[in-house]
Design an enzyme around this catalytic site. Structure first.
Site, short mmCIF file in Angstrom:
data_model
loop_
_atom_site.label_atom_id
_atom_site.label_comp_id
_atom_site.label_asym_id
_atom_site.label_seq_id
_atom_site.Cartn_x
_atom_site.Cartn_y
_atom_site.Cartn_z
N ASP A 1 40.08 36.09 39.16
CA ASP A 1 40.08 34.72 38.66
C ASP A 1 40.60 34.74 37.22
O ASP A 1 39.99 35.36 36.34
CB ASP A 1 38.64 34.19 38.71
CG ASP A 1 38.52 32.72 38.38
OD1 ASP A 1 39.26 32.23 37.51
OD2 ASP A 1 37.67 32.07 39.00
N SER B 1 33.65 25.71 39.70
CA SER B 1 34.18 25.69 38.34
C SER B 1 33.46 24.62 37.52
O SER B 1 32.25 24.71 37.34
CB SER B 1 35.70 25.48 38.39
OG SER B 1 36.31 25.80 37.17
N HIS C 1 40.84 31.81 41.66
CA HIS C 1 40.05 30.60 41.37
C HIS C 1 40.32 29.47 42.37
O HIS C 1 39.80 28.37 42.22
CB HIS C 1 40.40 30.12 39.95
CG HIS C 1 39.38 29.20 39.33
ND1 HIS C 1 38.09 29.60 39.05
CD2 HIS C 1 39.44 27.90 38.94
CE1 HIS C 1 37.42 28.59 38.50
NE2 HIS C 1 38.21 27.55 38.44
#
Lengths: 280, 280
Positions: A225, A149, A258
């Site tokens: 996600d 991320s 995620h």
């Protein structure tokens, strides 16, 4: 450059340690984690940097990313820096998880009051490598980067700006265009200034547009996600790489979110990818 | 028996979920975690119970025990119960990590004020299996048990008392004689009474002395475990097993401590041990 040992434990035949030191770059105490594989008893080993995402410290990936078993087998040292300076004296927005503590975005801030402490780019690319070379059996000629991320953003941008230093770069669900993504643009505006040209130094797609190159990238992205469409947008990286002739392996992983459930699932693939490029 | 889904995420091709329900056994809300492997799409799969140690909930092993990769490969369902009832109405000793919340010791308490809620033996062996059979693709004819420290004690004693229910049992650093160990005797005294005969039902060495049998046990123990000499004492289990003719594999693991670094290092060995015995 003294270093305090916070903890060490034997794990998978190697050593998982946590360390603390005063950072010149951030002017704070900084904590980081290093996994030293068993092969280090016979000589310096390749170094793989894992850069964590928003809200994380070194601890999250150390607990949940499940890298030790295979890193021990492949002989990779894994380094987990923190994601920002921390402390009572560091300017912060306590209620904003996308800025300040846990949200350094791997930039060197130039705007007040952040410029004194929020210098994570220098910390990760310059200062912490010095500690590794001095205190650990790290072969600094064989370094790779990966991250998740915000940390995927860090891995891509640091690789693009330092292709001589790092041999390999991969990412889990990276923020590929932080200068426009909803959860990163406000932070870059505050660290660097609204509309500042320097923001392009911290944006993988802009770096590629501006001529920066890296041999190849390996990216995994979960289709479930919740940040995919507004925060991550891997298609923007795919387009930039295609235009620039950079090889990109982009795996869309059906049904993955995620979280560290996603990261740990594909950790082995990333470790093997880096080992293939670092062990030569 | 309704069940609330707290969270689910895809992991290693299976599903890691967290669930909550009102327990009849403990008269509280109870939370537990289940990993369902991908093989469950084709039929019921064997169930392996992981019982956690002092201070833990389902969360610690879910985050740090690193069981999902191989459980997904071997087709094992992994169930992680909590270690005690919890809540404002549950009698507790807030400052005592060896009693009360996080320290149920897998007993059915008989002493007031604990007898109403602290019934983790019934919860784990009777009530929660009902939820598994009803809500999950669990093959309840193929169940195994393992656990860590207090949870290793739980695995050994539950197996010894229910050899028809469980086919396999193993432990990481188990408390093998809780009726005399410094960190467990005070809790058993409070849950069951000082000198109560019923304490022997919750002590692996006493159960073996009293004629309970299980085909074999597999135990890993770190030599750098700070609780080894006063709290764990695997040699007492070795002696009891030898006298009773129970096969015990006891691996003393050089340099490993009591943490999840130890557990995760040897997780694969335990999963394979159970798979060999549950997949027949």
């Amino acid at each position: 450059m003294p270093l305090d040992i916070v903890s060490t434990a034997k794990a998978h035949g190697g050593t998982q340690g946590v360390y603390r030191h005063h950072s010149r770059a951030t002017d704070t105490l900084m904590t980081f984690a290093v996994f030293v594989p068993p092969q280090a008893s016979e000589g310096r080993v390749p170094v793989l940097w894992y850069l964590s995402g928003l809200t994380c410290s070194h601890q999250n990936a150390m607990d949940k990313a499940e890298y030790r078993r295979l890193a021990a087998e492949l002989g990779l040292m894994i380094v987990l820096p923190d994601t920002s300076p921390r402390g009572a004296d560091v300017p912060d927005e306590k209620d904003n998880w996308q800025f300040g503590s846990g949200a350094g975005f791997y930039v060197d801030a130039t705007r007040e009051p952040y410029a004194e402490n929020y210098r994570m780019y220098t910390y990760v690319t310059d200062e912490l490598p010095g500690y590794l070379a001095t205190h650990f059996p790290a072969d600094m000629k064989r370094q790779g980067l990966f991250g998740h991320s915000m940390g995927g953003h860090g891995a891509l941008t640091i690789a693009l700006r330092n292709p001589e230093t790092y041999r390999s770069a991969s990412a889990f669900a990276p923020i590929v265009q932080p200068t426009t993504a909803d959860w990163s643009k406000p932070a870059l505006d505050k660290y660097l200034g609204v509309g500042a040209k320097s923001q392009r130094l911290y944006d993988a797609t802009a770096l590629i547009e501006d001529g920066h190159r890296f041999p190849e990238f390996y990216v995994d992205q979960g289709t479930a996600d919740s940040f995919l469409d507004t925060g991550l947008r891997p298609q923007l990286l795919a387009k930039a790489c295609e235009r620039a002739g950079i090889k990109l392996t982009l795996n869309m992983r059906e049904g993955y979110d995620h979280s560290y459930n996603f990261i740990s699932t594909f950790m082995d693939d990333h470790l093997r990818y880096h080992a293939d490029r670092l062990k030569g």
